[in-house]
Design an enzyme around this catalytic site. Structure first.
Site, PDB file in Angstrom:
ATOM      1  CG  HIS A 189     -95.512 -28.669-125.278  1.00  0.00           C
ATOM      2  ND1 HIS A 189     -95.161 -28.810-123.969  1.00  0.00           N
ATOM      3  CD2 HIS A 189     -95.026 -27.486-125.668  1.00  0.00           C
ATOM      4  CE1 HIS A 189     -94.499 -27.751-123.592  1.00  0.00           C
ATOM      5  NE2 HIS A 189     -94.386 -26.915-124.602  1.00  0.00           N
ATOM      6  NE  ARG A 296     -83.787 -47.236-117.833  1.00  0.00           N
ATOM      7  CZ  ARG A 296     -84.979 -47.617-117.389  1.00  0.00           C
ATOM      8  NH1 ARG A 296     -86.002 -46.791-117.435  1.00  0.00           N
ATOM      9  NH2 ARG A 296     -85.151 -48.825-116.894  1.00  0.00           N
ATOM     10  CD  GLU A 431     -77.677 -52.978-114.425  1.00  0.00           C
ATOM     11  OE1 GLU A 431     -78.777 -52.627-114.870  1.00  0.00           O
ATOM     12  OE2 GLU A 431     -76.604 -52.559-114.867  1.00  0.00           O
ATOM     13  CG  ASP A 455     -79.587 -55.245-117.583  1.00  0.00           C
ATOM     14  OD1 ASP A 455     -79.933 -55.921-118.564  1.00  0.00           O
ATOM     15  OD2 ASP A 455     -79.315 -54.033-117.657  1.00  0.00           O
ATOM     16  CB  CYS A 502     -84.315 -49.350-109.951  1.00  0.00           C
ATOM     17  SG  CYS A 502     -82.645 -49.724-110.413  1.00  0.00           S
TER      18      CYS A 502
HETATM   19  C1  PEP Z   1     -82.282 -52.612-114.713  1.00  0.00           C
HETATM   20  O1  PEP Z   1     -81.517 -53.297-115.401  1.00  0.00           O
HETATM   21  O2  PEP Z   1     -83.045 -53.064-113.842  1.00  0.00           O
HETATM   22  C2  PEP Z   1     -82.337 -51.141-114.912  1.00  0.00           C
HETATM   23  C3  PEP Z   1     -83.039 -50.353-114.134  1.00  0.00           C
HETATM   24  O3  PEP Z   1     -81.655 -50.640-115.975  1.00  0.00           O
HETATM   25  P1  PEP Z   1     -82.189 -50.696-117.496  1.00  0.00           P
HETATM   26  O4  PEP Z   1     -83.595 -51.217-117.480  1.00  0.00           O
HETATM   27  O5  PEP Z   1     -82.066 -49.306-118.007  1.00  0.00           O
HETATM   28  O6  PEP Z   1     -81.208 -51.656-118.110  1.00  0.00           O
HETATM   29 MG    MG Z   2     -79.910 -52.330-116.552  1.00  0.00          MG
END
Ligand code: PEP
Ligand code: MG
Length: 572
Positions: A189, A296, A431, A455, A502
């Site tokens: 918090h 996640r 990935e 990844d 991402c």
């Molecule tokens: C990634 O691999 O880019 C991803 C967003 O997943 P994580 O970082 O949780 O493996």
């Molecule tokens: Mg990943």
């Protein structure tokens, strides 16, 4: 420098000032002989009333200055103490001649223990609210004044073991330059409130109270999670410059709060948030985003001895689905294994865990565990735009295997008569090189794609993303990555499927023009990077990005690409 205190970066920024060491008063819940029962009930009810009035008055003041989050916490506390169950428990103990103080302490203590045993992170966090309510009412009963931070000097750095929510809300952010706490984590918090109040904060700095003395100079680095005690002149100059740079940058980024991300020539870019807990979801809403691009789900499985049940998962996913801010919520199925070992699963020894039974492979190896999550996702889908994302796929068989599990779960829910949404959109993360090179085949089986640059970099370059010895080889500027990304995006566009990128790459101002140049228009970044990403996107047109990309694709080494990007970077 006298000492470098290390902790967890909880609220970004650099705070420079003088330490004020705060030690909470120990409120003894004295056992007393109770003579007149009616008198004791009256003492208790009056104390509760004064406590609620104080909380409501303070909440009204906070609301008037737009501090809604802090006001809501105080109002929720007033509601907690009026809860009929709690009141009944306390008065029941007074009826057997316990003092109001002892009765309250005992009841709150048992609620705190229950909360701390809860599987859900947010429920566990509520324990600090109950302690805070108990202390507030005890203060009224014992005549001990409320925590008073009103006489603080400007540029105070508050150092404490922990700060309760009400103590946090009593702070004036224009006076408190920083906070260092011995306890707490990023989701506590105090951390959430510190971020909402914009106070640079380091939590979990266990040695802070042992070292810091009132009045000493302290520099809080809420970006790295460190605090410098009595820095020397050179360190101080460096931190002052860093503070100034950070301040100027944040100031200009405020213009992007809750704004649609757009390129320099006005093209709309979807900017989503990548989150790993419910509290991070709240953080994303503060700066605004077009939805949750990647949830996640591992956080539900960590720090606990057993696996999360369907109902608990459903409740969390449903809350995400019903976020006031709206937008899609892309929930990634359990990405365990590799570097993420969950205590609730038994693990066989693997020589190369990162290449072993992880992510979707693990989900298919343990269908009963996966189906618990799938049923929770299907049920949450009835409440909003929930989409399912599979991590680390390499082949179509994995997608087909997962779809069979979804069908089984749909049949089970139907039989149970549970509301759910059939046919939730299903996507895969790109990935691995295998998935990247066959993305056109995947396009026939799935609804959307998410490129996981963290990844994808690791598996393309065969560089462990967590190994410091090869960290210099880990870079998404590598020409191999650029070629692969170009291939993937082209094929996905040809197939007419949505794709979001991402990982760390879209939060990197050097890389943003290349991503726009690739023709991408959906990114997902961590909440702390939303404003900076919006800022970087606003500086480029896609055409400018395309020109830089073409140039970069003609280069041979990672270093050449890096130099090119450094030479053309624009910053807010
Ligand atoms: C990634 O691999 O880019 C991803 C967003 O997943 P994580 O970082 O949780 O493996
Ligand atoms: Mg990943």
């Amino acid at each position: 420098m006298k000492m470098l205190l290390r902790g967890i970066a909880a609220s970004p920024g650099i705070g420079i000032g003088h330490a004020l060491v705060y030690r909470a008063v120990n409120l003894n819940s004295l056992e007393r002989d109770v003579g007149d029962l009616e008198d004791e009930y009256r003492r208790y009810r009056n104390a509760v009333e004064r406590f609620c009035t104080l909380r409501e008055e303070k909440a009204a003041q906070l609301k008037a200055v737009g501090a809604e989050t802090r006001a809501a916490i105080l109002l929720a506390q007033a509601e907690m103490i009026k809860d009929p169950y709690l009141a009944g428990q306390v008065e029941g103990r007074i009826a057997s001649y316990r003092s109001a103080e002892a009765a309250l302490d005992e009841v709150c203590g048992s609620v705190v223990r229950q909360f701390l045993r809860a599987e859900n992170e947010l429920t566990r966090e509520r324990a600090s609210d109950i302690r805070d309510v108990r202390d507030g009412v005890l203060r009224q009963l014992l005549g001990v004044p409320e925590v008073d931070f009103s006489n603080m000097e400007p540029d105070t750095i508050l150092v404490a073991d922990d700060l309760t929510p009400s103590a946090m809300t009593a702070l004036d952010p224009s006076i408190v330059a920083g906070i260092v706490l011995c306890r707490g984590g990023r989701a506590s918090h105090s951390a959430i409130l510190a971020r909402a109040m914009g106070i640079p904060t380091v939590v979990g700095a266990i040695d802070a109270l042992a070292w810091v003395v009132n009045g000493e100079t302290l520099v809080v680095d809420g970006i790295q999670g460190e605090a410098y005690l009595e820095p020397d002149t050179a360190e101080m100059a460096r931190m002052q410059e860093y503070q100034e740079r950070y301040r100027k940058n944040r100031e200009s980024l405020r213009a992007f709060v809750r704004k649609q991300a757009r390129t320099a020539d006005g093209d709309i870019v979807q900017l989503m948030a990548t989150v790993g807990s419910e509290s991070e979801g709240f953080l994303a809403d503060e700066d605004g985003c077009d939805g949750i691009g990647l949830l996640r789900s591992e956080f539900l499985y960590l720090d606990r001895p057993s696996l999360p049940k369907e109902e608990e998962q459903f409740q969390v996913y449903r809350r995400f689905a019903q976020r006031k801010a709206g937008g899609p919520v892309v929930i990634r199925t359990l990405d365990a294994g590799g570097d993420k070992r969950m205590p609730g699963l038994s693990w066989d020894w693997e020589k190369n865990p990162v290449l072993g039974c992880r992510a979707v492979r693990l989900s298919l190896a343990y269908p009963d565990i996966s189906k618990v999550q799938i049923r929770a996702l299907l049920r949450a889908g009835a409440y909003g735009d929930v989409r399912i994302l599979l991590p680390l796929v390499t082949g179509l068989d994995e997608v087909r295997g997962f779809k069979r599990l979804v069908e089984e779960c749909q049949a089970e829910l139907e039989e149970r008569g549970e509301p759910f949404r059939a046919g939730l959109p299903l996507g895969v993360m790109i990935e691995t090189v295998a998935a990247a090179l066959t993305v056109d085949r995947f396009a026939q089986e799935v609804d959307f794609f998410s490129i996981g640059t963290n990844d994808l970099t690791q598996y393309t370059l065969a560089v462990d993303r967590d190994n410091a010895r090869v960290a210099h080889l880990y870079s998404y500027y590598d020409p191999a990555l650029l070629r692969l990304l170009k291939w993937v995006v082209r094929r996905v566009q040809e197939a007419g499927k949505p794709v979001c990128l991402c990982g760390q790459a879209p939060a990197d101002p050097l890389f943003v023009p290349l991503l726009l140049g690739l023709g991408l228009d959906c990114f997902s970044v961590q909440p702390m990077s939303l404003l900076a990403a919006r800022g970087s996107i606003s500086l480029w047109t896609k055409e400018e990005g395309r020109r830089i990309l073409e140039h970069a694709l003609g280069l041979v080494t990672e270093a050449e690409v890096h130099t090119l990007l450094e030479n053309c970077v624009r910053r807010i």
